[in-house]
Design an enzyme around this catalytic site. Structure first.
Site, mmCIF file in Angstrom:
data_model
loop_
_atom_site.group_PDB
_atom_site.id
_atom_site.type_symbol
_atom_site.label_atom_id
_atom_site.label_comp_id
_atom_site.label_asym_id
_atom_site.label_seq_id
_atom_site.Cartn_x
_atom_site.Cartn_y
_atom_site.Cartn_z
ATOM 1 N N HIS A 63 -2.629 6.865 2.848
ATOM 2 C CA HIS A 63 -3.239 5.640 2.321
ATOM 3 C C HIS A 63 -4.578 5.426 3.017
ATOM 4 O O HIS A 63 -4.710 5.603 4.230
ATOM 5 C CB HIS A 63 -2.299 4.459 2.567
ATOM 6 C CG HIS A 63 -2.958 3.131 2.379
ATOM 7 N ND1 HIS A 63 -3.699 2.836 1.248
ATOM 8 C CD2 HIS A 63 -3.018 2.027 3.179
ATOM 9 C CE1 HIS A 63 -4.162 1.601 1.362
ATOM 10 N NE2 HIS A 63 -3.776 1.100 2.523
ATOM 11 N N CYS A 101 0.820 -1.229 0.000
ATOM 12 C CA CYS A 101 0.000 0.000 0.000
ATOM 13 C C CYS A 101 0.845 1.268 0.000
ATOM 14 O O CYS A 101 0.308 2.379 -0.118
ATOM 15 C CB CYS A 101 -0.955 -0.007 1.177
ATOM 16 S SG CYS A 101 -1.963 -1.495 1.258
ATOM 17 N N ASN A 119 -10.378 0.168 0.638
ATOM 18 C CA ASN A 119 -8.909 0.168 0.655
ATOM 19 C C ASN A 119 -8.407 -0.395 -0.675
ATOM 20 O O ASN A 119 -8.526 -1.592 -0.925
ATOM 21 C CB ASN A 119 -8.430 -0.682 1.833
ATOM 22 C CG ASN A 119 -6.910 -0.784 1.920
ATOM 23 O OD1 ASN A 119 -6.207 -0.542 0.942
ATOM 24 N ND2 ASN A 119 -6.411 -1.168 3.074
HETATM 25 O O1 UT7 Z 1 -3.789 -1.453 3.877
HETATM 26 C C1 UT7 Z 1 -2.797 -2.035 4.636
HETATM 27 C C2 UT7 Z 1 -2.791 -1.523 6.034
HETATM 28 N N1 UT7 Z 1 -3.892 -2.071 6.763
HETATM 29 C C3 UT7 Z 1 -4.407 -1.438 7.809
HETATM 30 O O2 UT7 Z 1 -3.977 -0.371 8.142
HETATM 31 C C4 UT7 Z 1 -5.502 -2.137 8.594
HETATM 32 C C5 UT7 Z 1 -5.376 -1.846 10.087
HETATM 33 N N2 UT7 Z 1 -6.415 -2.508 10.879
HETATM 34 C C6 UT7 Z 1 -7.707 -2.120 10.859
HETATM 35 O O3 UT7 Z 1 -8.090 -1.248 10.120
HETATM 36 C C7 UT7 Z 1 -8.658 -2.777 11.840
HETATM 37 O O4 UT7 Z 1 -7.944 -3.547 12.778
HETATM 38 C C8 UT7 Z 1 -9.737 -3.669 11.170
HETATM 39 C C9 UT7 Z 1 -10.691 -2.795 10.390
HETATM 40 C C10 UT7 Z 1 -9.050 -4.667 10.238
HETATM 41 C C11 UT7 Z 1 -10.559 -4.421 12.214
HETATM 42 O O5 UT7 Z 1 -11.116 -3.496 13.137
HETATM 43 P P1 UT7 Z 1 -10.910 -3.702 14.706
HETATM 44 O O6 UT7 Z 1 -11.599 -2.589 15.340
HETATM 45 O O7 UT7 Z 1 -9.432 -3.829 14.975
HETATM 46 O O8 UT7 Z 1 -11.653 -5.044 14.960
HETATM 47 P P2 UT7 Z 1 -11.125 -6.404 15.597
HETATM 48 O O9 UT7 Z 1 -10.372 -7.197 14.606
HETATM 49 O O10 UT7 Z 1 -10.485 -6.119 16.918
HETATM 50 O O11 UT7 Z 1 -12.486 -7.148 15.905
HETATM 51 C C12 UT7 Z 1 -13.417 -6.665 16.922
HETATM 52 C C13 UT7 Z 1 -14.619 -7.562 16.899
HETATM 53 C C14 UT7 Z 1 -14.300 -9.043 16.963
HETATM 54 O O12 UT7 Z 1 -15.321 -9.690 17.708
HETATM 55 P P3 UT7 Z 1 -15.095 -10.096 19.244
HETATM 56 O O13 UT7 Z 1 -13.927 -11.027 19.240
HETATM 57 O O14 UT7 Z 1 -14.819 -8.806 19.954
HETATM 58 O O15 UT7 Z 1 -16.399 -10.723 19.613
HETATM 59 C C15 UT7 Z 1 -14.375 -9.480 15.521
HETATM 60 O O16 UT7 Z 1 -14.692 -10.850 15.395
HETATM 61 O O17 UT7 Z 1 -15.349 -7.375 15.690
HETATM 62 C C16 UT7 Z 1 -15.527 -8.631 15.035
HETATM 63 N N3 UT7 Z 1 -15.487 -8.407 13.600
HETATM 64 C C17 UT7 Z 1 -16.567 -8.040 12.892
HETATM 65 N N4 UT7 Z 1 -17.826 -7.806 13.243
HETATM 66 C C18 UT7 Z 1 -18.688 -7.428 12.283
HETATM 67 C C19 UT7 Z 1 -14.426 -8.495 12.749
HETATM 68 N N5 UT7 Z 1 -14.810 -8.196 11.517
HETATM 69 C C20 UT7 Z 1 -16.118 -7.906 11.554
HETATM 70 C C21 UT7 Z 1 -17.048 -7.534 10.610
HETATM 71 N N6 UT7 Z 1 -18.322 -7.294 11.017
HETATM 72 N N7 UT7 Z 1 -16.745 -7.380 9.308
#
Ligand code: UT7
Length: 322
Positions: free
Chosen positions: A248, A119, A278
């Site tokens: 980005h 990216c 993204n």
């Molecule tokens: O482009 C390259 C660079 N990439 C980035 O910069 C990405 C950086 N990371 C992020 O943007 C975020 O970490 C994500 C958008 C990927 C995820 O967001 P988050 O706030 O970190 O969520 P998480 O992975 O901590 O998940 C929180 C909860 C989990 O449930 P529990 O374990 O708390 O019950 C996940 O299972 O949200 C759940 N979850 C979802 N729920 C609804 C994960 N994905 C989804 C979803 N819809 N699509």
């Protein structure tokens, strides 16, 4: 032996962007994976994204964006000596995308290469293009970021399929001949952190994108703001002089966190992720080309670009908006 004759500096002459026609909303994704519009908007900031048609290739999208940038630059295909395509999702490994794109744009026999800095790819390619123009190895360079991430996403994995999307963005880079004129592309601040290589990867040709979201999020919200400030320092541009901040487009919360730390409250912050998702190396030129089209940033203004992603590769530079 003689050295090539260089230029005082390099600048972006024009940007161009392209998005595929198909809009995929959060509600549409919620029909196939367990997610919902509210979660995606709140945690990532995406409302919809564009996905390429089954037969639409990375090269097709690159040609569209590159053609627009070329038309906007006022140059002809004969003026371009080098074509760089930043992509981490090329259609095939051989031949490269750049040579095909060049031929389709009528650019005859340029230097042509693909580069992968994930990216951060567009910012790396822009730095390479600026160096080529300054040193005289190319008169003008066409730089394109193009991705078809939808091909590399597991559409049953809700943690990634809601994020990644398709598109292309391009810039034509040419010379600043008069040393008295301001350089249009500031020095790049780039680097990588291979210790974090296991945070975003595709294991092999039969695998999909894996991302340890929280680890990447933490890294992005802590490591990048100081790097962005160093890029401003290198360019001799104070954050208070920035008209636009174009990072980005990975996550609106990351974008806003870095923007808060920049100390540039007057700068308009790119939020193209809302309707583009993204798009990896395409996201920065795509966002900026649309900001220019909408008249949000004027010609001559300073914009700070910050690319970051797998590797963890990053690159930042201040540019003058064409
Ligand atoms: O482009 C390259 C660079 N990439 C980035 O910069 C990405 C950086 N990371 C992020 O943007 C975020 O970490 C994500 C958008 C990927 C995820 O967001 P988050 O706030 O970190 O969520 P998480 O992975 O901590 O998940 C929180 C909860 C989990 O449930 P529990 O374990 O708390 O019950 C996940 O299972 O949200 C759940 N979850 C979802 N729920 C609804 C994960 N994905 C989804 C979803 N819809 N699509």
């Amino acid at each position: 032996m003689r050295l090539t004759e260089g230029q005082a500096g390099a600048r972006v002459l024009a940007f161009g962007g392209y998005q595929p026609a198909r809009v995929v909303t959060n509600d549409e994704l919620a029909q196939t994976v367990e997610t919902n519009d509210e979660w995606i908007r709140a945690r990532v900031g995406i409302a919809s994204r564009r996905i390429a048609g089954p037969d639409e290739t990375v090269a097709d999208m690159a040609v569209q964006a590159g053609g627009k940038a070329l038309a906007g630059s006022g140059l002809s295909s004969a003026d371009i000596d080098l074509v760089i395509v930043a992509t981490c999702t090329p259609e095939v490994q051989i031949p490269n995308t750049a040579a095909t794109v060049a031929r389709r744009l009528g650019i005859m026999a340029p230097g042509a290469y693909d580069m992968n800095a994930a990216c951060a790819g567009f910012c790396y390619a822009l730095a390479n293009a600026a160096d080529a123009v300054r040193t005289g190895t190319a008169r003008n360079v066409l730089v394109i970021g193009a991705e078809k991430l939808s091909q590399w996403v597991d559409w049953t994995d809700r943690s990634t399929c809601i994020i990644f999307a398709d598109g292309a963005g391009a810039a034509v880079v040419g010379p600043v001949a008069d040393p008295a004129d301001a350089p249009g592309i500031g020095p790049v601040l780039w680097g990588s952190d291979g210790d974090l290589a296991d945070k975003i990867y595709i294991k092999d040709r039969n695998s999909f994108i894996f991302q340890e979201g929280q680890a990447v999020f933490r890294w992005a919200t802590t490591a990048l703001a100081p790097l962005a400030l160093r890029a401003c320092e290198k360019a001799g541009v104070a954050p208070s002089e920035l008209a636009a901040f174009v990072p980005h487009q990975a996550n609106l919360r990351i974008i806003e966190a870095i923007a808060r730390k920049l100390g540039a409250p007057q700068a308009i912050v790119a939020n193209d992720i809302i309707n583009a998702g993204n798009t990896s190396s395409a996201s920065i030129p795509l966002a900026l080309s649309r900001m220019i089209e909408r008249g949000e940033v004027g010609s001559g203004a300073h914009a700070l670009l910050v690319g970051f992603g797998a590797g963890m590769c990053y690159a930042a530079q201040v540019i003058t908006v064409p």
